[in-house]
Design a protein around this motif. Structure first.
Motif, PDB file in Angstrom:
ATOM      1  N   SER A 116       0.683  -1.250   0.017  1.00  0.00           N
ATOM      2  CA  SER A 116       0.089   0.023   0.121  1.00  0.00           C
ATOM      3  C   SER A 116       0.989   1.263   0.108  1.00  0.00           C
ATOM      4  O   SER A 116       0.247   2.407  -0.168  1.00  0.00           O
ATOM      5  CB  SER A 116      -1.097   0.158   1.175  1.00  0.00           C
ATOM      6  N   ILE A 117       1.909   0.990   0.046  1.00  0.00           N
ATOM      7  CA  ILE A 117       3.146   2.395   0.069  1.00  0.00           C
ATOM      8  C   ILE A 117       3.547   2.619  -1.238  1.00  0.00           C
ATOM      9  O   ILE A 117       4.281   1.523  -1.956  1.00  0.00           O
ATOM     10  CB  ILE A 117       4.390   1.913   1.180  1.00  0.00           C
ATOM     11  N   LYS A 118       2.958   3.739  -1.927  1.00  0.00           N
ATOM     12  CA  LYS A 118       3.104   3.965  -3.314  1.00  0.00           C
ATOM     13  C   LYS A 118       4.367   5.088  -3.324  1.00  0.00           C
ATOM     14  O   LYS A 118       4.857   5.556  -2.534  1.00  0.00           O
ATOM     15  CB  LYS A 118       1.827   4.722  -3.750  1.00  0.00           C
ATOM     16  N   PRO A 119       4.785   5.028  -4.659  1.00  0.00           N
ATOM     17  CA  PRO A 119       5.916   5.909  -4.823  1.00  0.00           C
ATOM     18  C   PRO A 119       5.910   7.152  -4.709  1.00  0.00           C
ATOM     19  O   PRO A 119       4.846   7.810  -4.669  1.00  0.00           O
ATOM     20  CB  PRO A 119       6.168   5.744  -6.352  1.00  0.00           C
ATOM     21  N   PHE A 120       6.753   7.840  -3.875  1.00  0.00           N
ATOM     22  CA  PHE A 120       6.921   9.194  -3.377  1.00  0.00           C
ATOM     23  C   PHE A 120       6.084   9.675  -2.178  1.00  0.00           C
ATOM     24  O   PHE A 120       5.927  10.640  -1.860  1.00  0.00           O
ATOM     25  CB  PHE A 120       6.428  10.263  -4.649  1.00  0.00           C
ATOM     26  N   MET A 121       5.714   8.315  -1.704  1.00  0.00           N
ATOM     27  CA  MET A 121       4.970   8.858  -0.262  1.00  0.00           C
ATOM     28  C   MET A 121       5.998   8.765   0.791  1.00  0.00           C
ATOM     29  O   MET A 121       5.964   9.231   1.710  1.00  0.00           O
ATOM     30  CB  MET A 121       3.620   7.520   0.032  1.00  0.00           C
TER      31      MET A 121
END
Length: 510
Positions: A436-441
Motif C-alpha cells: 500500500s506504500i506508493k512511490p513518493f509517499m
C-alpha cells in the motif's frame, strides 16, 4: 536618528513600494491554472506570519509540527509568503514526484540556497546545480557502490570504538542515562571522515574536538539563514567565518596528504617499485584527486568543498537515524524482543555481522524504515523553479519561486498512511501491508536524479550498529524524559535523546 525609527521608516518605504508596484499581466499558463492558496496575513510584507514563525522557533516549539498544523488548516499545497516573496510548500506525492523526477530540471537549488550555503559548502554537490552537480555525482557514484563496503569492515571498526566508549561510560556512570545523540554524532563523524578522507577525526575519543565544534556551529548558523529572510543583516558572520577557517585548516591538511600519497604512488609506478603493494583502499578524495590529475591540475578549494558537502550529507543523516531509532526502541520493548530474536537466528549472540547478514534481517529493515518515516533525517527540502510550471493538482508555480516539500509532514498524512499515521508500527513495512506504500509517499533519501548516493551506506551503517548494540545491551526508557524535535537542516532533538543502557548478553536476554 534612533535605530528603531530608521528600521520603521525602511519597512514603511518597502511596503509602500510593493503596494504601488504595477502588476504584471498573466501568462497563458497562469491564466489556465490555479494560484496556490496563501497563508492569511494582515500586515504589510506578511510581517505577522513571518515573525510569528520566527518567535515560535526561538521559543523552542516544534517547527515541523507548526508546518503540519498550518498545512492541515490550509491544504497540502500552501504559499507561506513572507516579505512579499512566494514560498510554496507541497506535500502530495504526485507533486513531489513532479518536482523531483518528472520535471526535475525545472527545480534547482537556486541562487538563494547557494548564497546561504556558499561560505560553508562552496560549489560542492549539495550546493550545486547543472553541470557542476552532474560532474561531481558521476565521479562520486562508484565510491558509494555496495562493493566498497560489502564486508562492513570499516563500519565495524568504528562500532568497536563506539562500544568501548559506551562501556567506559557505563563503568563510570552505571546509574545515569546515556545521551545518545551526541554519541552517534561523534561516531558517524569518525566513520564518515574515515570513509571520505581516509583519516578519522577520532571525535569519539576526543569529544570536544575543534573540528566537530566548528562543523556543528557552521551547520547551526546556516540553518538559521533559512529561517530569517533578512539574515544578511541580523545573523552573525564573524564566528561563522572563524569556524570555517577551523574546518579548512583540517581539510586542507587531508588534501595535502592525499596529494603526497598520489605522488608517491606515481613515483612507484614509474620506478622499480611498481609491484609494491598499495596501502589501503581508495577514498572518495582519492577518486576526485585522480580525476583532477588526469586533467593536469589540482584545485584544492574545489576538493575542500566536495569533502565538506559529502561530510554534511553523510554524517548527520546517519546520526539522526541512529538517535531516533534508539529513542523509539526505548519506548517499544516488544519491538526490541522481536529484533533480538531475529538477530539470534541470523547472526547469533556474539558474531560480527557482515553485509550478507544484514540483508537477512528483514524485520530490522522494517524498524529502520518506520523510524525514517516518522523522523526523516532531512525533514524539509527547498528548491527554486527555473521557469513557470503547473503542478499535477493544477496549482501554478511562477518562475524563480521557492518551492519546498516536507518529508516529515508527507510521511504523517492520514490520507496516505491511515488513522494511525503517528503511530510507530514497523509492521506497516511487512509483506502483508507494504504494497500500500506508493512511490513518493516515502522520500527520506530524496528521490529522482538527486536521490542520496549514500542511501545504502546509511542503511548498512545503521543496521550493523543496531545489531551490535542489541547483542551487547538492554535498552530502556529514561523516566520523565521527552525529546524536543528540531527541524534543522537535519532532524535532531533540541535537548538530546536520553536512554538507559544496561550491559547484557543477547543470548541471556531472550
Amino acid at each position: 536618528m534612533h535605530s528603531n525609527v530608521v528600521l520603521g521608516t525602511a519597512v514603511a518605504v518597502v511596503a509602500a513600494a510593493y503596494a504601488f508596484k504595477p502588476k504584471k499581466s498573466k501568462t497563458d499558463l497562469e491564466a489556465k491554472s490555479v494560484p496556490v492558496p496563501e497563508l492569511p496575513s494582515y500586515l504589510p510584507l506578511q510581517l505577522d506570519t513571518t515573525f510569528s514563525y520566527i518567535v515560535s522557533t526561538l521559543a523552542g516549539k516544534d517547527e515541523m509540527e507548526y508546518l503540519r498544523n498550518m498545512t492541515s488548516k490550509y491544504g497540502n499545497t500552501v504559499n507561506f509568503r513572507g516579505f512579499n516573496e512566494d514560498f510554496i510548500v507541497l506535500l502530495d506525492p504526485s507533486s513531489i514526484q513532479h518536482i523531483l523526477a518528472k520535471n526535475q530540471p525545472n527545480y534547482e537549488k537556486g541562487s538563494d540556497f547557494q548564497d546561504i550555503f556558499h561560505e560553508f559548502l562552496g560549489s560542492g554537490i549539495f550546493n550545486a546545480d547543472g553541470e557542476t552537480w552532474k560532474t561531481q555525482r558521476q565521479l562520486a557514484r562508484p565510491h558509494f557502490q555496495t562493493t566498497e563496503f560489502r564486508d562492513s569492515e570499516l563500519i565495524n571498526r568504528h562500532v568497536d570504538q563506539l562500544l568501548r566508549i559506551i562501556d567506559r561510560d557505563l563503568t563510570a556512570n552505571p546509574d545515569s542515562p546515556l545521551e545518545v545523540q551526541n554519541l552517534f554524532c561523534r561516531f558517524t563523524l569518525d566513520e564518515a571522515t574515515d570513509f571520505l578522507f581516509g583519516d578519522s577525526i577520532n571525535s569519539l575519543e576526543h569529544e570536544n574536538s575543534e573540528f566537530s565544534q566548528a562543523f556543528n556551529y557552521a551547520q547551526s548558523i546556516t540553518a538559521w539563514r533559512f529561517r530569517v529572510p533578512i539574515w544578511k543583516y541580523v545573523l552573525p558572520t564573524k564566528k561563522l567565518l572563524k569556524s570555517i577557517e577551523t574546518l579548512d585548516k583540517f581539510v586542507y591538511k587531508i588534501i595535502d596528504k592525499a596529494v603526497a600519497r598520489q605522488e608517491e604512488r606515481e613515483r612507484r609506478q614509474s620506478s622499480d617499485e611498481a609491484g609494491t603493494k598499495d596501502e589501503g583502499h581508495a577514498t572518495l578524495l582519492d577518486h576526485f584527486l585522480s580525476h583532477q590529475k588526469e586533467n593536469n591540475f589540482v584545485d584544492r578549494e574545489y576538493l575542500r568543498s566536495m569533502l565538506l558537502n559529502f561530510l554534511l550529507a553523510g554524517r548527520d543523516t546517519t546520526a539522526s537515524l541512529l538517535t531516533w531509532t534508539m529513542w523509539y526502541l526505548s519506548q517499544h520493548p516488544d519491538v526490541v524482543v522481536r529484533l533480538k530474536q531475529e538477530i539470534m537466528q541470523v547472526v547469533g549472540p556474539i558474531a560480527i555481522p557482515g553485509y550478507d547478514d544484514i540483508k537477512k534481517l528483514k524485520y530490522q529493515k522494517q524498524v529502520v524504515n518506520e523510524v525514517l518515516r516518522l523522523r526523516p533525517p532531512v525533514p524539509f527540502n527547498p528548491k527554486q523553479s527555473v521557469e513557470e510550471d503547473v503542478l499535477p493538482n493544477g496549482y501554478y508555480i511562477p518562475p524563480k519561486t521557492k518551492v519546498a516539500y516536507s518529508a516529515y509532514v508527507t510521511h504523517r498524512l492520514p490520507e496516505l498512511w491511515g488513522k494511525d499515521a503517528d503511530t510507530f508500527d514497523p509492521d506497516r513495512w511487512g509483506p502483508e501491508r507494504v504494497g500500500s506504500i506508493k512511490p513518493f509517499m516515502f522520500v527520506p533519501f530524496h528521490a529522482g536524479p538527486r536521490i542520496c548516493l549514500g542511501q545504502n551506506l546509511a542503511y548498512t551503517t545503521a543496521q550493523v550498529t543496531l545489531t551490535r548494540l542489541l547483542q551487547n545491551y538492554e535498552i530502556q526508557p529514561t523516566p520523565g524524559f521527552q525529546p524536543e524535535p528540531l527541524g534543522d537542516i537535519v532532524m535532531f532533538s533540541r535537548n538530546g535523546v536520553q536512554v538507559r543502557i544496561r550491559k547484557k548478553n543477547l543470548a541471556d536476554a531472550i
